[in-house]
Design an enzyme around this catalytic site. Structure first.
Site, PDB file in Angstrom:
ATOM      1  CG  ASP A   1      -1.985  -1.075   1.177  1.00 23.45           C
ATOM      2  OD1 ASP A   1      -2.309  -1.517   0.056  1.00 23.45           O
ATOM      3  OD2 ASP A   1      -2.467  -1.491   2.242  1.00 23.45           O
TER       4      ASP A   1
ATOM      5  CG  ASP B   1      -6.582  -1.714  -1.307  1.00 26.18           C
ATOM      6  OD1 ASP B   1      -6.758  -2.927  -1.514  1.00 26.18           O
ATOM      7  OD2 ASP B   1      -5.708  -1.267  -0.550  1.00 26.18           O
TER       8      ASP B   1
END
Length: 219
Positions: free
Chosen positions: A157, A171
């Site tokens: 991330d 995501d």
């Protein structure tokens, strides 16, 4: 005394006129021409998923090669930053202790979306499912091939916006695709390319026209 026999014959009925009259009085019932089926959208779904998967993998490789964990890079002050985080959980760092289960869930999602896509005819459903499939594949690749090992891999991330948990392209694709699918369901758009409310109204209109035509022929 001689009786004269007349050769005059009564005029014969014209069978052609009778048939034409019957034809004009009772026109044949013709069935409506079926509408052509919408094209299948599996290719569109796979194309969208492939583009998003490639974008997700590319951005993750660039981030891993150029960022150091714990050293964020500011984009717009403190509001938008690039921050490398290794996430063992689901989207937005949820369920961090269930990596293996999330891997199995992601695999099931991929299989389910592909199965649905084989009969898909709605363009908007193809877009939504393509976004979900591309995001699921992006994170699944991390879980299968990144450390600490298969089914236990940590997802990369790197996008930090305001107070929102750090996320990635995969995501955001999953969330946006899921929102689109919910909107399509609420407004009655079906995966087969039809719309529930509109189709019911069309069927009622066609039924009313058929009844009117039948009553006119009877009169």
């Amino acid at each position: 005394m001689m009786v004269r026999v007349s050769d005059d014959r009564p005029p014969e009925e014209n069978p052609t006129n009778t048939v034409e009259g019957a034809t004009s009085a009772n026109p044949p019932q013709t069935s409506p021409t079926p509408e052509p089926a919408a094209p299948q959208r599996l290719r569109t779904l796979l194309l969208i998923a492939g583009v998003l998967l490639g974008l997700d993998l590319l951005t993750k490789c660039l981030v891993v090669a150029n960022l150091t964990p714990g050293e964020p890079v500011s984009i717009i002050g403190d509001f938008a930053r690039l921050s490398l985080v290794r996430n063992p959980g689901a989207a937005f760092s949820m369920a961090t202790g269930m990596t293996w289960l999330l891997t199995l869930v992601a695999t099931a999602v991929v299989i389910g979306v592909v199965r649905i896509g084989r009969t898909l005819r709605s363009l908007w459903w193809a877009i939504g499912l393509g976004m979900v499939l591309g995001g699921a594949l992006g994170n699944l690749v991390d879980r299968l091939f990144r450390s600490p090992g298969p089914l236990q891999g940590h997802v990369v991330d790197f996008l930090a916006i305001g107070w929102w948990p750090v996320f990635n392209v995969a995501d955001s694709s999953i969330v946006c695709g899921a929102v689109l699918l919910v909107v399509l369901t609420v407004f009655g758009f079906e995966p087969n390319g039809t719309r529930t409310g509109r189709n019911d109204a069309d069927r009622e209109t066609e039924s009313g026209k058929a009844e009117s035509a039948t009553e006119g022929n009877t009169a």
